[in-house]
Scaffold this active site. Structure first.
Site, PDB file in Angstrom:
ATOM      1  N   GLU A 178       0.157   1.887 -12.722  1.00  0.00           N
ATOM      2  CA  GLU A 178      -0.158   2.855 -11.564  1.00  0.00           C
ATOM      3  C   GLU A 178      -1.123   3.887 -11.905  1.00  0.00           C
ATOM      4  O   GLU A 178      -1.812   3.832 -10.438  1.00  0.00           O
ATOM      5  CB  GLU A 178       1.151   3.864 -11.794  1.00  0.00           C
ATOM      6  CG  GLU A 178       2.060   3.527 -11.805  1.00  0.00           C
ATOM      7  CD  GLU A 178       2.830   2.043 -10.471  1.00  0.00           C
ATOM      8  OE1 GLU A 178       2.853   2.923 -10.136  1.00  0.00           O
ATOM      9  OE2 GLU A 178       4.025   1.425 -10.879  1.00  0.00           O
ATOM     10  N   CYS A 181       4.719  -4.815  -8.054  1.00  0.00           N
ATOM     11  CA  CYS A 181       4.235  -4.066  -7.636  1.00  0.00           C
ATOM     12  C   CYS A 181       5.644  -4.172  -6.282  1.00  0.00           C
ATOM     13  O   CYS A 181       5.484  -4.591  -5.945  1.00  0.00           O
ATOM     14  CB  CYS A 181       3.015  -4.413  -7.454  1.00  0.00           C
ATOM     15  SG  CYS A 181       2.362  -2.856  -6.695  1.00  0.00           S
TER      16      CYS A 181
END
Ligand code: NI
Length: 182
Positions: free
Chosen positions: A141, A98
């Site tokens: 996401e 991430c």
């Protein structure tokens, strides 16, 4: 314009993001900035809260997987106000990263298929199934829009083991090849 990416510890990452409508100011510019920022940081997905905006929008670019899956060549998409309607299949493990956690990679279990209702960049509504790596990126996401981070999907033990690493990230003690913001 390349935007700075907010890293772990920034309050915006923990907020429940707001839906937007077509009148959202400078929407097309923001979408273009999101793609530029994602490309610059070599990301495969980027959610608006990571760019400091608490709105329900994310972008993905799965073209890096085109070697294995030719259908993903130039596969770039925008999801606005997405809703995951269904998740299907037995959860599988995948090593995720991430951009809000520079250099941290952890195995996360998620379902292999998802059905998503969303609006595209032209505010056209879609209802589609996704699988493989695209379903994986979407779920990661999508979590960002709910203020949920991938480390929250790890076991309590695993989180304990990486606690000091996380602390360092939140204090700015890391290196990243892209612009970040604490
Ligand atoms: Ni992320």
């Amino acid at each position: 314009m390349i935007l700075p990416i907010y890293v772990y510890g920034a309050p915006v990452l923990k907020k429940n993001a707001e839906e937007i409508d077509p009148a959202y100011p400078e929407l097309q510019t923001f979408i273009a900035d999101m793609f530029e920022t994602m490309a610059h940081s070599e990301g495969i997905g980027l959610a608006a809260p990571q760019a400091g905006k608490s709105i329900r929008l994310f972008v993905l670019d799965a073209s890096v997987f085109a070697d294995d899956k030719p259908e993903l060549a130039n596969y770039k998409k925008v999801f606005i106000n997405p809703v995951i309607l269904e998740r299907a299949g037995e959860k599988i493990r995948y090593n995720e990263g991430c951009l809000s956690f520079p250099k941290l990679h952890e195995d996360v279990y998620r379902e292999p298929r998802v059905r998503v209702e969303y609006y595209d960049e032209n505010f056209e509504k879609h209802d589609e199934w996704f699988d493989g790596v695209v379903a994986r990126i979407i779920q990661h996401e999508y979590d960002h829009l709910d203020g949920k981070l991938f480390i929250e999907r790890l076991s309590p033990l695993r989180r304990k083991l990486i606690a000091s690493k996380l602390k360092r990230i939140s204090k700015g003690d890391f290196s990243a090849s892209y612009k970040t913001k604490l």
